[in-house]
Design an enzyme around this catalytic site. Structure first.
Site, mmCIF file in Angstrom:
data_model
loop_
_atom_site.group_PDB
_atom_site.id
_atom_site.type_symbol
_atom_site.label_atom_id
_atom_site.label_comp_id
_atom_site.label_asym_id
_atom_site.label_seq_id
_atom_site.Cartn_x
_atom_site.Cartn_y
_atom_site.Cartn_z
ATOM 1 N N HIS A 418 59.886 32.585 43.462
ATOM 2 C CA HIS A 418 59.720 34.017 43.701
ATOM 3 C C HIS A 418 60.389 34.869 42.616
ATOM 4 O O HIS A 418 61.077 35.842 42.926
ATOM 5 C CB HIS A 418 60.305 34.385 45.079
ATOM 6 C CG HIS A 418 59.649 33.692 46.216
ATOM 7 N ND1 HIS A 418 60.287 33.417 47.417
ATOM 8 C CD2 HIS A 418 58.396 33.194 46.360
ATOM 9 C CE1 HIS A 418 59.460 32.801 48.238
ATOM 10 N NE2 HIS A 418 58.310 32.646 47.624
ATOM 11 N N HIS A 460 58.930 36.120 50.970
ATOM 12 C CA HIS A 460 58.044 35.577 49.952
ATOM 13 C C HIS A 460 57.376 36.754 49.241
ATOM 14 O O HIS A 460 57.183 37.798 49.845
ATOM 15 C CB HIS A 460 57.057 34.643 50.635
ATOM 16 C CG HIS A 460 57.769 33.688 51.568
ATOM 17 N ND1 HIS A 460 58.317 34.131 52.745
ATOM 18 C CD2 HIS A 460 58.069 32.386 51.467
ATOM 19 C CE1 HIS A 460 58.931 33.115 53.336
ATOM 20 N NE2 HIS A 460 58.790 32.041 52.576
#
Ligand SMILES: Cc1cc2nc3c(=O)[nH]c(=O)nc-3n(C[C@H](O)[C@H](O)[C@H](O)COP(=O)(O)OP(=O)(O)OC[C@H]3O[C@@H](n4cnc5c(N)ncnc54)[C@H](O)[C@@H]3O)c2cc1C
Length: 478
Positions: A418, A460
């Protein structure tokens, strides 16, 4: 009006879809990766471990770890694990601009999704391209839920409800057996638009700037190098790809550009700094009853909880069937993951000879090292509890029970995939882009992808990147 969008990933495709709602707006969407056509091959619909040509070859300069980024229409949304978690209101409120408060981002979050369970709630959407669902949990995941409950955590039916903390099924955009990437769910909506031109297999080398304004991009395809002219250019090439293009266009720290013989267009000392990524730790254990395995990544149970400290420091925990990400793992292995999703540490992306050099900088901040040891200890207690119930067997010398846990965490730190923040957006003058995502110092050039996030959300990053792409189109249409 002609807009060239560079990068057909999570943000770029969402941006192209929204921008091309206006038939008078010509959109050229360029990507170095392939467009597999209307019949998306099975591997891109379902698999997480894909052939190498679907990835860019980035690696962490410090550790050598491979840093996968999708190189295909759909970008990283076409190669990811499809966990569809938005993050909390305070993730966006902390970005320092009313234009990006959670309230301001919410209409875009709603517009991009079709949530199967909560679509008609005030904070959800039911009609967007990205289908989202939650799965019935396996016996293994239900046992984990009981353990979470015994350790003081509460159930949450919807992890995307504002402020939700606790355990519940992952919201996922893996629906009806298909990963609802922008490749699968958004590209078909724009293929038939005559004013949209798709240029696959075309690597953008630089933005052409004339008289202080972007006037096109130089790309390389099978026929060689060409200029594609534009009234405005939007870079959506991702956290690593966008700053690389900016560097090559003469936008970046002036000293570094001069040292590489790149003519300076504008001095942007911040470019490539502020790289931020969630750090993840993984504990592999053997499942005792192989008929009760955990679910694949992003589809089982997610636990989110806050750590002691200011500004909502937060962690995640979840278990998944280890072969999902690691084909060498034994079939009865569960991977128990603990992630620090509010990292203080920052990495850096710098100009390299070929590809840019990336250092994620995991755990470079001492506070993260303390928090990492804390979350791993808490996860280890939960795993011990499951072992005491006879559900799992621990390895002989678990790394998470060694003498120097802080050092062990450094050695075991993994990317959660990420990375964000290399082209940080800010309202005041110190970011690479302003709050409308315009590159400072160059007219007609914007950035719309995960690179503009000032801090990484406690979630996320795919939905946040899509939200940014969608909103960038509304700014660019003005
Ligand atoms: C293995 C993996 C698992 C992940 N799991 C999840 C998950 O479960 N849930 C979640 O929310 N997030 C997940 N992520 C993260 C998420 O997918 C990304 O944050 C998001 O897709 C980033 O979107 P983006 O638009 O910024 O970039 P991308 O989607 O990566 O798009 C960038 C695009 O630009 C193109 N490009 C780059 N350079 C050039 C160039 N020079 N010329 C032309 N084109 C170029 C690329 O080919 C790509 O198509 C995962 C990522 C990975 C890699």
């Amino acid at each position: 009006m002609r807009t060239v969008i560079v990068g057909a990933g999570s943000a770029g495709l969402m941006c192209a879809w929204k921008l091309s709602e206006d038939p008078g707006h010509e959109v050229v969407l360029v990507d170095a990766g392939t467009d597999p056509g209307p019949e998306v091959p099975g591997e891109l619909r379902t698999e997480i471990l894909l052939p190498p040509h679907y990835y860019w070859p980035y690696a962490d300069e410090a550790t050598g770890a491979f840093l996968p980024r999708g190189k295909v229409f759909g970008g990283s949304s076409a190669v990811n694990a499809a966990a569809a978690v938005r993050g909390h209101p305070w993730c966006y409120d902390a970005w320092g601009s009313d234009l990006w408060s959670y309230e301001a981002c919410l209409p875009a979050f709603r517009a991009i999704e079709a949530d199967r369970q909560f679509g008609h709630d005030d904070h959800h959407g039911a009609d967007g391209p990205i289908a989202i669902t939650r799965y019935e949990q396996s016996a293994f995941d239900l046992a984990f839920q009981d353990t979470y409950r015994r350790h003081g955590h509460d159930p949450v039916p919807d992890h995307n409800a504002p402020g939700a903390l606790g355990f519940g099924p992952f919201p996922t955009n893996h629906v009806d057996g298909v990963r609802m990437s922008t490749l699968v769910a958004v590209l078909p909506r724009i293929r038939a638009r005559a004013h949209v031109r798709l240029l696959p297999d075309s690597e953008v080398l630089r933005v052409l700037v004339s008289g202080g304004a972007a006037c096109g991009v130089v790309l390389r395809d099978a026929r060689g190098e060409h200029l594609v002219e534009a009234d405005q250019v939007i870079l959506s090439a991702g956290t690593f790809g966008t700053p690389e293009i900016l560097f090559q266009s003469g936008i970046g720290p002036a000293d570094a550009l001069r040292a590489a013989w790149i003519p300076v267009v504008t001095d942007a000392p911040q470019l490539g700094t502020n790289l931020s990524d969630h750090v993840l730790f993984q504990m592999n254990v053997e499942v005792t009853d192989a008929s009760e395995l955990p679910m694949p990544g992003g589809r089982g149970t997610l636990l989110t909880y806050e750590l002691p400290g200011e500004n909502h420091p937060q962690a995640q925990m979840f278990a998944y069937h280890a072969p999902f990400f690691d084909p060498t793992a034994a079939p009865d292995t569960a991977a128990v993951a603990a992630a620090l999703v509010t990292p203080e540490s920052r990495g850096r992306l710098t100009l390299g000879r070929g590809r840019a050099k990336v250092r994620l900088g995991h755990l470079s901040d001492p506070l993260d090292r303390v928090r990492a040891a804390d979350i791993v200890t808490r996860a280890a207690d939960l795993v011990d509890d499951l072992a005491a119930q006879g559900r799992v067997k621990l390895p002989d010398s678990p790394w998470w029970r060694g003498e120097d846990l802080s050092e062990a965490c450094r050695a075991q730190a993994l990317t959660y995939h990420h990375p964000v923040g290399t082209c940080r957006m800010s309202r005041d003058g110190d970011g690479v882009v302003d709050e409308y995502l315009r590159v400072r110092g160059v007219e007609g050039l914007s950035v719309a992808d995960a690179s503009v996030m000032p801090t990484v959300p406690r979630a996320h990053t795919n939905l946040a990147a899509m939200m940014i792409g969608y909103r960038a189109a509304t700014f660019a249409a003005r």
